[in-house]
Design an enzyme around this catalytic site. Structure first.
Site, mmCIF file in Angstrom:
data_model
loop_
_atom_site.group_PDB
_atom_site.id
_atom_site.type_symbol
_atom_site.label_atom_id
_atom_site.label_comp_id
_atom_site.label_asym_id
_atom_site.label_seq_id
_atom_site.Cartn_x
_atom_site.Cartn_y
_atom_site.Cartn_z
ATOM 1 C CE LYS A 177 -1.914 2.874 2.899
ATOM 2 N NZ LYS A 177 -1.977 4.030 2.001
ATOM 3 C CD GLU A 252 13.649 1.734 9.859
ATOM 4 O OE1 GLU A 252 13.928 2.816 10.413
ATOM 5 O OE2 GLU A 252 14.253 0.676 10.091
ATOM 6 C CB CYS A 286 13.059 9.618 7.850
ATOM 7 S SG CYS A 286 13.941 8.531 6.737
ATOM 8 C CD GLU A 385 9.766 13.359 11.545
ATOM 9 O OE1 GLU A 385 8.635 12.892 11.714
ATOM 10 O OE2 GLU A 385 10.670 12.745 10.957
HETATM 11 P P1 NAD Z 1 2.076 8.404 7.685
HETATM 12 O O1 NAD Z 1 2.314 7.612 8.917
HETATM 13 O O2 NAD Z 1 1.008 9.420 7.706
HETATM 14 O O3 NAD Z 1 1.723 7.428 6.475
HETATM 15 C C1 NAD Z 1 2.572 6.369 6.103
HETATM 16 C C2 NAD Z 1 1.728 5.283 5.456
HETATM 17 O O4 NAD Z 1 0.861 4.714 6.428
HETATM 18 C C3 NAD Z 1 0.831 5.778 4.328
HETATM 19 O O5 NAD Z 1 0.792 4.815 3.301
HETATM 20 C C4 NAD Z 1 -0.501 5.906 5.020
HETATM 21 O O6 NAD Z 1 -1.598 5.826 4.132
HETATM 22 C C5 NAD Z 1 -0.465 4.728 5.967
HETATM 23 N N1 NAD Z 1 -1.371 4.844 7.102
HETATM 24 C C6 NAD Z 1 -1.810 5.980 7.705
HETATM 25 N N2 NAD Z 1 -2.646 5.674 8.720
HETATM 26 C C7 NAD Z 1 -2.730 4.320 8.778
HETATM 27 C C8 NAD Z 1 -3.419 3.410 9.611
HETATM 28 N N3 NAD Z 1 -4.200 3.822 10.602
HETATM 29 N N4 NAD Z 1 -3.274 2.107 9.384
HETATM 30 C C9 NAD Z 1 -2.470 1.661 8.400
HETATM 31 N N5 NAD Z 1 -1.793 2.466 7.558
HETATM 32 C C10 NAD Z 1 -1.925 3.795 7.750
HETATM 33 O O7 NAD Z 1 3.488 9.029 7.281
HETATM 34 P P2 NAD Z 1 3.821 9.986 6.022
HETATM 35 O O8 NAD Z 1 3.268 11.344 6.336
HETATM 36 O O9 NAD Z 1 3.432 9.331 4.754
HETATM 37 O O10 NAD Z 1 5.404 10.035 6.056
HETATM 38 C C11 NAD Z 1 6.121 10.948 6.818
HETATM 39 C C12 NAD Z 1 6.735 10.278 8.008
HETATM 40 O O11 NAD Z 1 7.492 9.162 7.578
HETATM 41 C C13 NAD Z 1 7.702 11.136 8.789
HETATM 42 O O12 NAD Z 1 7.471 10.993 10.176
HETATM 43 C C14 NAD Z 1 9.079 10.559 8.450
HETATM 44 O O13 NAD Z 1 10.056 10.738 9.413
HETATM 45 C C15 NAD Z 1 8.739 9.132 8.244
HETATM 46 N N6 NAD Z 1 9.746 8.458 7.414
HETATM 47 C C16 NAD Z 1 10.616 7.610 8.044
HETATM 48 C C17 NAD Z 1 11.592 6.960 7.326
HETATM 49 C C18 NAD Z 1 12.527 6.027 8.019
HETATM 50 O O14 NAD Z 1 13.138 5.209 7.352
HETATM 51 N N7 NAD Z 1 12.668 6.084 9.335
HETATM 52 C C19 NAD Z 1 11.696 7.170 5.945
HETATM 53 C C20 NAD Z 1 10.797 8.044 5.335
HETATM 54 C C21 NAD Z 1 9.811 8.677 6.090
#
Ligand code: NAD
Length: 483
Positions: A177, A252, A286, A385
């Site tokens: 997804k 992550e 990130c 963050e």
């Molecule tokens: P997010 O958590 O909003 O979404 C990530 C994914 O999870 C999306 O596909 C989203 O649709 C899905 N999702 C959201 N709610 C969900 C739920 N209740 N159940 C299941 N899936 C759900 O994050 P984002 O805004 O897309 O990304 C930004 C964040 O990602 C930042 O905090 C960043 O630090 C982190 N990030 C971390 C890394 C790493 O390797 N540590 C790499 C890239 C981004």
């Protein structure tokens, strides 16, 4: 220009379009009036179908000839690399990173598939002598089964690639997804995978919301493991729900990555490293450095030069050749950046430059990189963050204070130091509690063939990438046999 409508990929086919479908519009953050493509939104039912298809395909794929897996992964990697320009431009249009960065990301995705095409064939397993006479012991690994992959928007092709490639390599079926902000890169990747010769059900992709599609994946007892990258809040929710089914998780999440600059650093190198790590990719990495901890002797010169270089960065359209910093991904993230700038000012930090929305006719989400000084460790801009190009500079008096400040965070993804001192570089590499440590390099920017991940609130579960990915995507079996 006609706008194409695309759909999810389930059980070996793209789902047929119907007039009743709910549509998602993918918009260009450099020009929000432009709809790049439309996508049919998947729902809970379709997600259940994808999981069931993956379950059916799992036993056969687990026993598949490794050469078949190697060839499929190699095919995918080869095509991604051959189409790098086209895929990079698509990525720039939907996510907003500049083309040079998008090319790097596409290359990384292609190379991840090529890496795991080789990894399939590497020898595995261990033999031991038993402590009991005449008994032999074999230890080997087996696929986990069906893996749910949930990806964020900030690396639309590389993060899916570095999760999907090892999952398939080690004989697992995938229910993937992507984030709803970046469906086009995910669809392009799925289309390539659809022609790689995998049996129906081995790979599935669902374009849809986290609250329905993602939620169905994480609650399903038929999902054996979940690899997630995204925010800390979603990660915690996944960990809680996965515990109900004892589902294996690899999470992550966020970061507040520190960069230390010591008095003995080369000034120009320190500024290069800070500028790249904090502001490139619009600070939406990130691993971005959002805190720079600087010792007093170099502080003023460093801030002056960093401000000069920051002001010279050209913020603009992602596809334009002379742009340094593309738009923020969407209006919501832009609002978040702007609100943290206000918070920083209210907290008493000094905004040296940037932190403003650039007015433009297209309504693009352009935001000038923000540099704060006179920051204190308890300020929210220093602790939370922001996920944008907003940098806080903290002044300290020596390495010991700098080290303590760098460690003062619940996160632990990446950390960096700029110094010419071997002693401090070595100490930092050994004692930093971050999962990745950089010396005289930006905190962001990593290779594809070595472990990636962090500690504390940044990561949970075993490392991604390289040979270490095997630990998450396989189960270990120990067998004993009487001779
Ligand atoms: P997010 O958590 O909003 O979404 C990530 C994914 O999870 C999306 O596909 C989203 O649709 C899905 N999702 C959201 N709610 C969900 C739920 N209740 N159940 C299941 N899936 C759900 O994050 P984002 O805004 O897309 O990304 C930004 C964040 O990602 C930042 O905090 C960043 O630090 C982190 N990030 C971390 C890394 C790493 O390797 N540590 C790499 C890239 C981004």
């Amino acid at each position: 220009m006609t706008i194409v409508t695309k759909s999810s990929y389930v059980d070996g086919a793209f789902v047929a379009l119907q007039s009743s479908n709910e549509l998602l519009e993918n918009r260009n953050p450099s020009n929000p009036g432009e709809v790049i493509e439309r996508f049919v939104r998947a729902d809970r039912d379709l997600t259940e179908q994808a999981i069931a298809a993956a379950r059916r395909a799992a036993p056969g794929w687990a026993r598949s000839n490794p050469q078949v897996r190697a060839d499929a992964l190699d095919f995918i990697g080869t095509e991604i690399l051959a189409r790098r320009e086209e895929l990079a431009r698509l990525l720039s249009r939907e996510e907003g990173k500049i083309v040079r960065e998008a090319l790097g990301e596409v290359d990384r995705a292609g190379r991840s598939f090529k890496f795991y095409a080789q990894e399939v064939l590497r020898a595995e397993g261990e033999k031991y002598q038993s402590v009991r006479a005449e008994v032999g012991i074999d230890v080997f690994t087996q696929p986990v089964g069906v893996v749910g992959i949930i990806a964020p928007w900030n690396f639309p092709i590389a993060i899916p690639a570095w999760k999907i490639a090892p999952a398939l390599c080690f004989g697992n079926c995938v229910v993937f997804k992507p984030a709803e902000l970046v469906p086009s890169s995910a669809w392009a990747l799925a289309e390539i995978i659809s022609r790689a010769g995998l049996p129906a059900g081995v790979f599935n992709m669902l374009i849809g919301p986290g609250r329905s599609v993602g939620d169905t994946i994480i609650r399903s007892p038929d999902i054996d493991a979940i690899s997630f990258t995204g925010s800390e809040g979603t990660g915690k929710q996944i960990a809680r729900l996965a515990a109900e089914n004892m589902t294996r998780v690899q999470l992550e999440m966020g970061g507040k990555n520190p960069l230390i600059v010591l008095d003995d650093a080369d000034l120009e190198q320190a500024v290069d490293v800070a500028l790249n790590g904090s502001f490139f990719s619009t600070g939406q990495r990130c691993t971005a450095s959002s805190r720079v901890i600087v010792t007093a002797g170099i502080h003023d010169a460093f801030v002056a030069r960093l401000a000069e270089r920051t002001r010279a960065l050209k913020v603009g359209e992602a596809l334009a050749a002379d742009t340094d910093i593309g738009p923020v991904v969407d209006g919501k993230q832009l609002e978040q950046n702007l609100s943290y700038v206000t918070i920083g000012q209210q907290e008493g930090a000094r905004l040296v430059c940037g932190g403003e929305r650039i007015d433009n006719q297209a309504g693009a989400f352009y935001f000038t990189p923000a540099l704060f000084t006179e920051v204190h460790p308890e300020m929210r801009i220093y602790r939370e963050e922001i996920f944008g190009p907003v940098l806080s500079v903290l002044k300290v008096h020596n390495y010991e204070q700098a080290f303590a400040a760098a460690e003062d965070t619940p996160f632990g993804l990446s950390a960096g130091i700029v110094t010419t001192s071997l002693k401090y570089a070595e100490h930092f590499k050994r004692h930093s509690s971050a999962g990745m440590v950089m010396v005289n390099l930006p905190t962001a920017g990593v290779d594809y063939h070595v472990p990636f991940g962090g500690n504390g609130a940044s990561s949970l579960g075993s490392r991604e990438q390289g040979t270490h990915a095997r630990h998450f995507f396989t189960r270990v079996k120990t067998t004993y046999q009487l001779a």
